[in-house]
Design an enzyme around this catalytic site. Structure first.
Site, PDB file in Angstrom:
ATOM      1  N   LYS A  34      -6.576  13.993 -20.332  1.00 55.21           N
ATOM      2  CA  LYS A  34      -7.939  13.912 -20.868  1.00 55.21           C
ATOM      3  C   LYS A  34      -8.199  12.510 -21.408  1.00 55.21           C
ATOM      4  O   LYS A  34      -7.270  11.715 -21.597  1.00 55.21           O
ATOM      5  CB  LYS A  34      -8.142  14.959 -21.959  1.00 55.21           C
ATOM      6  CG  LYS A  34      -7.177  14.830 -23.123  1.00 55.21           C
ATOM      7  CD  LYS A  34      -7.390  15.905 -24.162  1.00 55.21           C
ATOM      8  CE  LYS A  34      -6.370  15.748 -25.302  1.00 55.21           C
ATOM      9  NZ  LYS A  34      -6.656  16.618 -26.443  1.00 55.21           N
ATOM     10  N   ARG A 132     -10.043  25.479 -35.411  1.00 55.93           N
ATOM     11  CA  ARG A 132     -10.987  24.773 -34.547  1.00 55.93           C
ATOM     12  C   ARG A 132     -11.546  25.758 -33.524  1.00 55.93           C
ATOM     13  O   ARG A 132     -12.711  26.135 -33.571  1.00 55.93           O
ATOM     14  CB  ARG A 132     -10.307  23.583 -33.858  1.00 55.93           C
ATOM     15  CG  ARG A 132      -9.838  22.494 -34.794  1.00 55.93           C
ATOM     16  CD  ARG A 132      -9.432  21.235 -34.045  1.00 55.93           C
ATOM     17  NE  ARG A 132      -8.498  21.498 -32.958  1.00 55.93           N
ATOM     18  CZ  ARG A 132      -7.929  20.545 -32.217  1.00 55.93           C
ATOM     19  NH1 ARG A 132      -8.211  19.269 -32.452  1.00 55.93           N
ATOM     20  NH2 ARG A 132      -7.081  20.846 -31.251  1.00 55.93           N
ATOM     21  N   TYR A 255     -14.687 -14.868 -40.160  1.00 57.12           N
ATOM     22  CA  TYR A 255     -15.774 -14.248 -40.907  1.00 57.12           C
ATOM     23  C   TYR A 255     -15.335 -13.853 -42.307  1.00 57.12           C
ATOM     24  O   TYR A 255     -14.231 -13.328 -42.512  1.00 57.12           O
ATOM     25  CB  TYR A 255     -16.269 -12.986 -40.183  1.00 57.12           C
ATOM     26  CG  TYR A 255     -17.083 -13.266 -38.949  1.00 57.12           C
ATOM     27  CD1 TYR A 255     -18.318 -13.914 -39.034  1.00 57.12           C
ATOM     28  CD2 TYR A 255     -16.635 -12.869 -37.702  1.00 57.12           C
ATOM     29  CE1 TYR A 255     -19.076 -14.160 -37.900  1.00 57.12           C
ATOM     30  CE2 TYR A 255     -17.381 -13.102 -36.556  1.00 57.12           C
ATOM     31  CZ  TYR A 255     -18.611 -13.747 -36.660  1.00 57.12           C
ATOM     32  OH  TYR A 255     -19.349 -13.987 -35.536  1.00 57.12           O
ATOM     33  N   MET A 303     -15.481  -9.857 -32.661  1.00 55.70           N
ATOM     34  CA  MET A 303     -15.773  -9.076 -31.462  1.00 55.70           C
ATOM     35  C   MET A 303     -14.972  -9.552 -30.259  1.00 55.70           C
ATOM     36  O   MET A 303     -14.524  -8.746 -29.439  1.00 55.70           O
ATOM     37  CB  MET A 303     -17.266  -9.138 -31.137  1.00 55.70           C
ATOM     38  CG  MET A 303     -17.674  -8.231 -29.984  1.00 55.70           C
ATOM     39  SD  MET A 303     -19.434  -8.333 -29.588  1.00 55.70           S
ATOM     40  CE  MET A 303     -20.150  -7.626 -31.075  1.00 55.70           C
TER      41      MET A 303
END
Length: 357
Positions: A34, A132, A255, A303
């Site tokens: 998956k 779940r 940053y 990024m």
């Protein structure tokens, strides 16, 4: 060309599949592929997992991709179908369903003859404490016995919530409920072992095991490494140094200027960032590997770029940097990021080039 690359080692994947066979020699293996084979690329991984007895996926779209690639092994939809319209597709493509609520049972029964005629098993999900999906005891006993009486072939399925945790009390509760239902519905096939459980409880392997993260060479345990489990990392994630900078004491990097140099340093800028799937937030110091030597990240991940300390490493422009793989394990990167290897692997973006190792 920007060199952000994901290498997939098919031999390592085959090695890990063989480890499952060693640990669960009498069970059939449902290889979990998956989420694009846990971010590794389902096409390349299926080629290495072709000796699996079956495949497990989360949804119909993933199952249809396997069929389109030409694989004929049984496929199990671990969340089942999401609408009645999907049932006819499931039957036509010979895909097996998990059922975990009444509406899915209604859809199944509406197509009973065709489903049974295809020789498809019904995987009935037990909710034994994870809360779940699934039917609780005693409802599941009624469901299974009713389905069996109607001619369906059933598999009792369960998922451990804490198989990775030593001596968690829920483990005993879940195991005991599974065995209770299995006895009450005998004879019935069973499946409850994920990667962690395959290692811990060989007596619970039963008819089908469902390895996931162990296939891809990451650990299901916080306190055991892949080397200790005799697994091999399948994915190696790399990028190249694209610039070198010398900074002086007092200068900042990146940053937010979160890193301030205490002395003269040599920095390398690497063409990778969170746009490629590399994590941004590191509560702990993180590292990369260059020719087997680990060195620290400096400042914030952007990024498209990161900065690393190469003050004491000979690393010219164009040097390949291993972000995770065989030297810098994905589990260690995840631990520094406050998460697990599963997440880092699964959230890889499509931007890095994919290659076979």
């Amino acid at each position: 060309m920007r060199q952000a690359t994901v290498y997939i080692d098919q031999e390592a994947l085959q090695y890990n599949l063989n480890r499952v066979k060693q640990l669960a020699p009498t069970a059939k293996i449902v290889s979990m592929v998956k989420a694009n084979a846990y971010g590794h690329g389902v096409k390349d991984c299926l080629a290495a997992l072709k000796d699996s007895d079956a495949f497990g996926v989360a949804c119909l779209e993933e199952a249809l991709e396997i069929r389109e690639l030409g694989y004929e092994q049984p496929i199990t939809l671990i969340e089942g179908i999401f609408s009645d319209d999907e049932m006819q597709i499931v039957i036509d493509k010979k895909i097996e369903c998990v059922v975990h609520h009444q509406q899915q049972l209604d859809w199944l029964r509406a197509h009973k003859e065709a489903y049974i005629a295809q020789g498809l098993k019904v995987w009935v999900k037990l909710n034994s404490g994870m809360n779940r999906l699934g039917f609780k005891v005693p409802e599941i006993i009624e469901v299974i016995n009713s389905l069996k009486a109607e001619g369906f072939t059933c598999v009792l399925a369960m998922h451990f919530a804490n198989a990775d945790a030593e001596n968690h009390p829920l483990n005993d509760q879940q195991r005991d409920q599974f065995l209770q239902v299995k006895e009450a519905c005998a004879p019935i096939m069973g499946s409850c072992c994920n990667s962690a459980a395959i290692f811990k409880w060989p007596e619970l392997n039963f008819d089908f095991v469902r390895p996931g993260i162990m296939l891809y060479g990451a650990t299901p345990f916080a306190d055991k490494t892949v080397a200790e489990l005799d697994l091999k990392p399948v994915m190696t994630f790399t990028a190249e140094i694209i610039a070198l900078n010398t900074i002086q004491a007092g200068e900042s990097v990146g940053y937010g200027s979160t890193f301030i140099a205490e002395q003269e340093m040599q920095l390398a800028i690497v063409s990778i960032g969170y746009g490629d799937g590399y994590p941004r937030a590191f509560p702990k110091q993180n590292y990369v590997s260059i020719n087997g030597q680990q060195t620290r990240l400096i400042g914030r991940v952007a990024m498209d770029m990161i900065a690393i300390d190469v003050t004491h490493i000979n690393a010219p422009i164009g040097t390949e940097v291993e972000l995770w793989g065989k030297e810098r394990l994905v589990d260690d990167v995840a631990e520094a990021n406050g998460t697990i290897g599963y997440e880092l692997l699964c959230r890889m973006s499509a931007r890095p080039v994919r290659k076979l190792a």
